[in-house]
Design an enzyme around this catalytic site. Structure first.
Site, mmCIF file in Angstrom:
data_model
loop_
_atom_site.group_PDB
_atom_site.id
_atom_site.type_symbol
_atom_site.label_atom_id
_atom_site.label_comp_id
_atom_site.label_asym_id
_atom_site.label_seq_id
_atom_site.Cartn_x
_atom_site.Cartn_y
_atom_site.Cartn_z
ATOM 1 N N ASP A 103 0.834 -1.203 0.000
ATOM 2 C CA ASP A 103 0.000 0.000 0.000
ATOM 3 C C ASP A 103 0.868 1.253 0.000
ATOM 4 O O ASP A 103 0.639 2.191 -0.751
ATOM 5 C CB ASP A 103 -0.951 0.007 1.213
ATOM 6 C CG ASP A 103 -0.239 -0.266 2.531
ATOM 7 O OD1 ASP A 103 0.967 -0.596 2.529
ATOM 8 O OD2 ASP A 103 -0.891 -0.157 3.594
ATOM 9 N N ASP A 106 7.280 3.804 3.089
ATOM 10 C CA ASP A 106 7.628 4.993 3.868
ATOM 11 C C ASP A 106 9.156 4.980 4.054
ATOM 12 O O ASP A 106 9.892 5.372 3.157
ATOM 13 C CB ASP A 106 6.834 4.901 5.183
ATOM 14 C CG ASP A 106 6.954 6.117 6.072
ATOM 15 O OD1 ASP A 106 7.607 7.081 5.679
ATOM 16 O OD2 ASP A 106 6.380 6.112 7.179
ATOM 17 N N GLY A 108 10.887 2.261 4.092
ATOM 18 C CA GLY A 108 11.369 1.115 3.324
ATOM 19 C C GLY A 108 11.835 -0.041 4.196
ATOM 20 O O GLY A 108 12.217 -1.093 3.682
ATOM 21 N N THR A 110 10.096 -2.001 6.172
ATOM 22 C CA THR A 110 9.192 -3.147 6.027
ATOM 23 C C THR A 110 9.492 -3.898 4.729
ATOM 24 O O THR A 110 9.627 -5.125 4.718
ATOM 25 C CB THR A 110 7.726 -2.664 6.009
ATOM 26 O OG1 THR A 110 7.503 -1.866 7.167
ATOM 27 C CG2 THR A 110 6.749 -3.814 5.980
ATOM 28 N N LYS A 134 6.696 7.558 -0.156
ATOM 29 C CA LYS A 134 7.116 8.824 0.467
ATOM 30 C C LYS A 134 8.628 8.975 0.285
ATOM 31 O O LYS A 134 9.409 8.510 1.133
ATOM 32 C CB LYS A 134 6.792 8.800 1.967
ATOM 33 C CG LYS A 134 5.306 8.809 2.294
ATOM 34 C CD LYS A 134 5.105 8.831 3.810
ATOM 35 C CE LYS A 134 3.651 8.838 4.188
ATOM 36 N NZ LYS A 134 3.458 8.667 5.643
ATOM 37 N N ASP A 162 -5.089 2.392 7.467
ATOM 38 C CA ASP A 162 -5.852 2.684 8.684
ATOM 39 C C ASP A 162 -5.161 3.717 9.567
ATOM 40 O O ASP A 162 -3.966 3.996 9.414
ATOM 41 C CB ASP A 162 -6.040 1.410 9.506
ATOM 42 C CG ASP A 162 -4.749 0.978 10.205
ATOM 43 O OD1 ASP A 162 -3.689 1.000 9.563
ATOM 44 O OD2 ASP A 162 -4.798 0.637 11.394
HETATM 45 P P1 5GP Z 1 8.044 1.568 6.337
HETATM 46 O O1 5GP Z 1 8.566 0.288 6.876
HETATM 47 O O2 5GP Z 1 8.244 1.727 4.833
HETATM 48 O O3 5GP Z 1 8.517 2.760 7.092
HETATM 49 O O4 5GP Z 1 6.502 1.603 6.617
HETATM 50 C C1 5GP Z 1 5.598 0.849 5.939
HETATM 51 C C2 5GP Z 1 4.335 0.691 6.742
HETATM 52 O O5 5GP Z 1 4.090 1.817 7.603
HETATM 53 C C3 5GP Z 1 3.164 0.633 5.812
HETATM 54 O O6 5GP Z 1 2.922 -0.682 5.361
HETATM 55 C C4 5GP Z 1 2.046 1.180 6.683
HETATM 56 O O7 5GP Z 1 1.523 0.153 7.478
HETATM 57 C C5 5GP Z 1 2.729 2.169 7.605
HETATM 58 N N1 5GP Z 1 2.600 3.556 7.120
HETATM 59 C C6 5GP Z 1 3.588 4.350 6.671
HETATM 60 N N2 5GP Z 1 3.116 5.565 6.328
HETATM 61 C C7 5GP Z 1 1.783 5.527 6.557
HETATM 62 C C8 5GP Z 1 0.727 6.478 6.391
HETATM 63 O O8 5GP Z 1 0.895 7.632 5.956
HETATM 64 N N3 5GP Z 1 -0.521 6.065 6.737
HETATM 65 C C9 5GP Z 1 -0.783 4.820 7.222
HETATM 66 N N4 5GP Z 1 -2.050 4.527 7.507
HETATM 67 N N5 5GP Z 1 0.187 3.899 7.389
HETATM 68 C C10 5GP Z 1 1.458 4.248 7.054
#
Ligand code: 5GP
Length: 179
Positions: A103, A106, A108, A110, A134, A162
């Site tokens: 989805d 952010d 990266g 995850t 992002k 969510d």
């Molecule tokens: P990362 O590991 O890339 O920082 O974060 C990924 C996860 O963070 C996404 O799968 C999501 O669950 C959550 N996340 C990051 N940004 C947002 C956002 O703006 N809104 C929501 N609802 N979840 C986010």
């Protein structure tokens, strides 16, 4: 109604569903062209990607599979509390072209974790398709093969994403209103 209150926060419409559909159609066209003739399995990452995966997949014309994975905390971890185990790999991805459906990317972190775990199953290649990205928050070098929309560092909600469990059912994408 262009504003929504979810828990304690106010959100306003950011990207209407019609635009999301357009972006997804364009992405599907590229994927259909790029991956023609390959043995493809799409892997949607739950929970957030279920709506994106569903809308994208109905526009995919390849002969291909789809499955869904979830990240679960390792039972009993203490030192590495934020490392999560990928669960739900039922289909054999050995020597297949895997397309991860996210989805949002952010930082990266995850995605990096997911890719490291999937590599252990020896797919032929791993592609990444994310609806939202992002760039200002991204800390990794992993290639994002298909990006729907680049967005600023605002917290977004709706279309599967969510805020503390709520808001996934909103058809449009909202962003938080800073006060
Ligand atoms: P990362 O590991 O890339 O920082 O974060 C990924 C996860 O963070 C996404 O799968 C999501 O669950 C959550 N996340 C990051 N940004 C947002 C956002 O703006 N809104 C929501 N609802 N979840 C986010």
């Amino acid at each position: 109604m262009s504003r929504k209150k979810v828990h304690d926060k106010e959100f306003e419409i950011y990207i209407p569903s019609a635009e999301i559909r357009k972006v997804i159609s364009e992405m599907a066209i590229k994927i259909n062209q790029d991956l023609a003739g390959k043995d493809v399995i799409f892997l949607g990452i739950l929970n957030g990607a279920f709506m994106f995966a569903s809308d994208l997949f109905r526009e995919i014309t390849l002969d291909c599979q789809i499955s869904f994975l979830k990240l679960a905390s390792y039972a009993g971890t203490s030192s590495t509390g934020n490392v999560k185990r990928l669960i739900g790999i039922n289909e054999d991805i050995f020597q297949k072209t895997v397309v991860i459906l996210e989805d949002i990317v952010d930082t990266g972190v995850t995605l990096d974790n997911i890719i490291k775990q999937l590599k252990g199953y020896e797919p032929a290649e791993i592609k990444v398709a994310t609806l939202l990205y992002k760039p200002d928050a991204y800390t990794k070098d992993l290639k994002l093969d298909y990006v729907g929309l680049e967005i600023p560092n605002d917290f977004v909600l709706g279309y599967g994403l969510d805020y503390e469990g709520l808001g996934r059912n909103l058809a449009d994408l909202y962003k938080v209103v800073e006060d």
